[in-house]
Design a protein around this motif. Structure first.
Motif, PDB file in Angstrom:
ATOM      1  N   PHE A 269      45.600  60.587  72.168  1.00 15.89           N
ATOM      2  CA  PHE A 269      47.024  60.973  71.360  1.00 15.89           C
ATOM      3  C   PHE A 269      46.709  62.461  70.434  1.00 15.89           C
ATOM      4  CE2 PHE A 269      48.448  57.918  73.468  1.00 15.89           C
ATOM      5  CZ  PHE A 269      49.157  58.364  74.536  1.00 15.89           C
ATOM      6  N   GLU A 275      55.774  62.441  69.436  1.00 15.96           N
ATOM      7  CA  GLU A 275      55.102  61.850  71.458  1.00 15.96           C
ATOM      8  C   GLU A 275      55.202  60.965  71.925  1.00 15.96           C
ATOM      9  OE1 GLU A 275      50.592  61.943  69.710  1.00 15.96           O
ATOM     10  OE2 GLU A 275      50.132  63.457  71.094  1.00 15.96           O
ATOM     11  N   ASN A 276      55.695  59.899  70.718  1.00 17.25           N
ATOM     12  CA  ASN A 276      56.358  58.521  71.140  1.00 17.25           C
ATOM     13  C   ASN A 276      57.817  58.227  72.156  1.00 17.25           C
ATOM     14  OD1 ASN A 276      53.948  57.702  71.056  1.00 17.25           O
ATOM     15  ND2 ASN A 276      54.611  56.313  68.692  1.00 17.25           N
ATOM     16  N   PHE A 277      58.802  59.403  71.869  1.00 15.03           N
ATOM     17  CA  PHE A 277      59.692  59.663  72.969  1.00 15.03           C
ATOM     18  C   PHE A 277      58.807  59.026  74.493  1.00 15.03           C
ATOM     19  CE2 PHE A 277      61.663  62.980  70.687  1.00 15.03           C
ATOM     20  CZ  PHE A 277      62.758  62.201  69.876  1.00 15.03           C
ATOM     21  N   ASN A 278      60.285  58.922  75.138  1.00 15.90           N
ATOM     22  CA  ASN A 278      60.218  58.185  76.094  1.00 15.90           C
ATOM     23  C   ASN A 278      59.628  59.260  77.466  1.00 15.90           C
ATOM     24  OD1 ASN A 278      60.074  55.076  76.333  1.00 15.90           O
ATOM     25  ND2 ASN A 278      62.761  55.667  76.066  1.00 15.90           N
ATOM     26  N   VAL A 280      56.630  60.705  77.507  1.00 14.74           N
ATOM     27  CA  VAL A 280      55.690  60.999  77.304  1.00 14.74           C
ATOM     28  C   VAL A 280      54.913  60.331  77.428  1.00 14.74           C
ATOM     29  CG1 VAL A 280      54.290  61.873  75.416  1.00 14.74           C
ATOM     30  CG2 VAL A 280      56.191  62.624  75.473  1.00 14.74           C
ATOM     31  N   LEU A 281      53.674  60.559  78.405  1.00 16.18           N
ATOM     32  CA  LEU A 281      52.387  58.930  78.198  1.00 16.18           C
ATOM     33  C   LEU A 281      51.751  59.596  78.558  1.00 16.18           C
ATOM     34  CD1 LEU A 281      53.293  58.019  82.037  1.00 16.18           C
ATOM     35  CD2 LEU A 281      54.827  59.556  81.088  1.00 16.18           C
ATOM     36  N   SER A 282      50.649  58.905  78.181  1.00 19.54           N
ATOM     37  CA  SER A 282      48.914  59.510  78.256  1.00 19.54           C
ATOM     38  C   SER A 282      48.218  59.467  79.868  1.00 19.54           C
ATOM     39  CB  SER A 282      47.671  58.211  78.352  1.00 19.54           C
ATOM     40  OG  SER A 282      48.032  56.910  79.238  1.00 19.54           O
ATOM     41  N   HIS A 378      64.330  60.513  75.974  1.00 21.27           N
ATOM     42  CA  HIS A 378      63.498  60.741  76.469  1.00 21.27           C
ATOM     43  C   HIS A 378      63.725  62.134  76.791  1.00 21.27           C
ATOM     44  CE1 HIS A 378      61.647  60.351  80.716  1.00 21.27           C
ATOM     45  NE2 HIS A 378      61.863  61.600  80.786  1.00 21.27           N
TER      46      HIS A 378
END
Lengths: 490, 276
Positions: A269, A275-278, A280-282, A378
């Protein structure tokens, strides 16, 4: 390749000489490169149909005729596993597709996979005489490889080497991705009793959870795995070597050597705010949900975000896979956000082209600096910063430099971060005596794939950090040879 | 392969299953979890191993009906099979002789707490356990916890069992009555947040075992990201236990609700399918 195979396929065989003489080089080189038939972009967006439809027999033979069967075939030097490229292509020209397959398989165990996902344009095809010396489009080696592999698969006459655990020596392969499968295949051929241990509930590693159906159909991977099973390779799922049983336990169960091809399974990341908001994903998470878990399919229990404005951060093949998947899942706007320009983009040209045809937007020379979210946490906006290209950096690509006062906001309800992966830490955690680099990759001895633990070999992304399917397969095959040498000597 | 050997209901919504998984049973230590999957279209969910019996080759899992998968697990009976079970995952709990250890378990969080209480007790610690739930029927595993505790306090929100009040009330009274060297907290994120605020006030080193959304459970997906001491960590490979005083519980709470709407729709589909 065995001596027998190389003789079988020498350039000096009468039929090869005759074939070269039958058609003049000028006639061969006057033809244009074949175009891969592709599914219509509109149709593609509605499902997971494979985009490249494959060549017909006639198309394959026509393209094979373009190959000059050079005295010094430079294409082979561009192939990480040194397939006898002119050898198989000339068999295609004469219509002996099964022999072509045998020639490829002497060097590459999984041509149906590599014919689809290898970056031929920077490997064999870049070294084709046409491309190197004549400013012409290279022979479509990748398309031909895929054609031959598919032909064999559909012929019902798949060549399965006769093996069957003939030397009673057990070897463990950790991970069933491209490196592990290639190692397993060759070890089985050498007579070893091979067991492949897989952490997930399905086999294939990145070929299954990562690469989408529209680029590499799962049935291709399953067929290859099925062939290995027929060769006597055992596959054990839901098994984490180092956790479910330790390396020592396996040693006590008479496993005499190990090949670790556990992959680069730890997503990176950017460590930027939000960046840890819902939402946002890998890319790993997104693709695993969709590809491995079947999220979005009718009966799947796994949820997935269906974004309307989807932003994928990164410019590699995984980024293209993610953004094109999002498009297929109904994104109205599907964007690539990449900090450099098209020239530096690591994704294959073909993937970029396919993405463009499918309506993917490219926000090049942009980089996210912050994510904003709604009251539920989100993501709803991305703060982007414009970039300009500066001097080349250590990778040889021009370095992106932030442009002052250039920040602006765009709407996005799904952000997929695809900026690379780090080695999976599980193996190193379970083997404290194993030497790893500061990046977490397994250290190997110069000139071999032997790790700091005797009898434990490693290859693929767990050693390289992040590379290609073909390099992983090449490592797997090399490890098989080295393990064979090691076990013969012990 | 992973057959359910025994099943019992711990409360209306909580079931305990004993599953055949001989390798995991042998390797598992306190704090470890497994990932399981029900059916070929099933999702992967993490569950802490509550008990293990290496002799019988079984592990015991405790699950509360919440979404599709937990309902599917709860619907299984002894003799049925679980499609996939993989583990043991995560770092085991660091077991040490700390002195007096205050163990707080909320709701179904008592299940992952049990093996830690057991191991800490065996390591020679004085164990004071505080079990908390909304009401009497939601207090689970009380006899097992009692067997490994020097003292047990039960707290219920409605006062239907033990004492009426929140878990923090029970804990604070204990903290004020004797010296606590270390605390453990496992339960709903909101409960861990407030127990952690409490122990921070008294400077008691505290470990929290976090639950998070996971897909693979081996570090691959990053769905289980959590901020600890300002840094992003993965619950699956860096945890599941962390220094509670450094965990950003508000973020954890937010992330646990991440797929709420998607999960609600899947659950609705599942229930409708079951009615037909």
């Amino acid at each position: 390749m065995t001596d027998n195979d190389s003789k079988l396929n020498s350039r000096d065989q009468a039929w090869r000489i005759a074939l070269r003489q039958a058609v003049k080089p000028r006639e061969r080189s006057s033809a244009n490169r074949i175009r891969m038939p592709e599914a219509d972009p509109d149709e593609r967006r509605r499902g997971y149909i494979e985009v490249n439809r494959g060549l017909t027999e006639e198309m394959a033979r026509t393209e094979a005729r373009r190959c000059l069967d050079c005295l010094n075939p430079t294409c082979i030097t561009g192939c990480p596993v040194e397939i006898d490229i002119p050898g198989f292509i000339k068999c295609v020209e004469t219509g002996d597709f099964l022999q072509a397959s045998r020639i490829i398989k002497a060097a590459n165990a999984f041509p149906a996979v590599c014919g689809r996902v290898c970056p031929q344009e920077v490997q064999c095809e870049a070294k084709c005489l046409y491309a190197e010396k004549m400013h012409r489009e290279p022979v479509a080696i990748g398309y031909l490889e895929r054609f031959v592999a598919d032909y064999e698969m559909n012929s019902g006459k798949i060549y399965i080497p006769e093996t069957a655990c003939s030397n009673n020596t057990k070897v463990a392969v950790v991970g069933s991705g491209p490196a592990g499968l290639a190692a397993a295949g060759d070890l089985a051929r050498l007579g070893y009793c091979v067991t492949v241990f897989e952490a997930l509930h399905d086999f294939g590693g990145v070929l299954k959870y990562g690469i989408p159906e529209f680029r590499l159909p799962n049935n291709i991977v399953d067929t290859e795995i099925g062939n290995l099973k027929k060769m006597g390779v055992e596959f054990v799922k839901n098994f984490i070597v180092g956790k479910t049983l330790s390396f020592k336990d396996l040693e006590e169960m008479d496993f005499r050597a190990f090949f670790v091809g556990s992959g680069a399974g730890l997503p990176n990341f950017m460590n930027i705010p939000g960046e840890n908001f819902n939402g946002v994903l890998s890319a790993n998470e997104y693709l695993t949900r969709v590809n491995l878990m079947g999220a979005s399919k009718e009966n799947s229990d796994t949820p997935v975000y269906l974004g309307r404005n989807v932003a994928v951060i990164g410019g590699g093949n995984t980024a293209m896979d993610s953004v094109r998947t999002a498009r297929r899942l109904g994104a109205e706007r599907a964007m690539i956000i990449y900090r450099r320009s098209f020239d530096e983009m690591p994704a294959r040209k073909e993937e970029i082209k396919h993405a463009m045809e499918e309506g993917i937007e490219f926000l090049n020379l942009n980089s996210p600096v912050e994510y904003l979210a709604d009251e539920k946490g989100h993501v709803n906006k991305i703060r982007l910063q414009k970039m300009v290209l500066g001097e080349p950096d250590s990778s040889g690509r021009r370095k992106p430099v932030p442009l002052k006062d250039s920040e602006y906001l765009i709407d996005s309800d799904l952000v997929i971060v695809s900026i690379g992966v780090s080695p999976n830490p599980l193996i190193a955690q379970s083997l404290p005596e194993l030497k790893v680099s500061k990046w977490g990759t397994i250290d190997i001895r110069d000139g071999s794939l032997q790790s700091s633990i005797i009898g434990l070999f490693a290859g693929g992304d767990i050693v390289r950090g992040g590379a290609t399917v073909i390099l992983a397969m090449g490592d797997g095959r090399r490890a098989a040879r080295e393990i064979h040498e090691y076990l013969k000597g012990s | 392969m992973y057959q359910i050997v025994t099943k019992r209901n711990l409360s209306d919504n909580v079931v305990e299953i004993e599953v055949e998984a001989p390798l995991i049973a042998r390797k598992r230590k306190a704090g470890h979890f497994v990932i399981l999957r029900i059916g070929n279209q099933g999702e992967r969910i993490p569950l802490t191993i509550a008990k293990a019996d290496p002799g019988r080759g079984t592990i015991t899992l405790i699950i509360q009906r919440v979404g599709v998968t937990s309902h599917k697990v709860a619907a299984l009976q002894a003799g049925d099979e679980i499609t996939d079970v993989v583990g043991p995952l995560g770092h085991p709990t660091h077991i040490e002789r700390a002195g007096t250890v205050l163990c707080a378990g909320g709701g179904v969080g008592v299940a992952p707490l049990l093996p830690i209480v057991e191991a800490m007790h065996l390591a020679g610690n004085r164990i004071i356990s505080v079990l908390a739930a909304r009401s009497k029927e939601l207090i689970i595993l009380e006899p097992e916890i009692r067997a490994h505790s020097d003292e047990v306090v039960i707290m219920t929100d409605d006062g239907s069992y033990g004492r009426k009040g929140l878990v923090t009330h029970g804990m604070e009274e204990i903290i004020n009555s004797e010296k606590i060297d270390m605390a453990l907290t496992i339960g709903p994120a909101i409960m861990m947040k407030y127990t952690s605020i409490l122990t921070a006030k008294y400077n008691i080193p505290t470990m929290a075992s976090l639950n998070a959304i996971m897909v693979d459970g081996t570090g691959m997906c990053g769905a289980c990201r959590v901020s600890v001491g300002g840094k992003t960590r993965f619950v699956c490979v860096d945890g599941p236990e962390f220094n509670a005083h450094e965990v950003d519980f508000d973020e954890l709470l937010m992330r646990l609700g991440g797929y709420k709407e998607e999960e609600r729709l899947l659950y609705q589909r599942y229930m409708e399918g079951n009615l037909i």
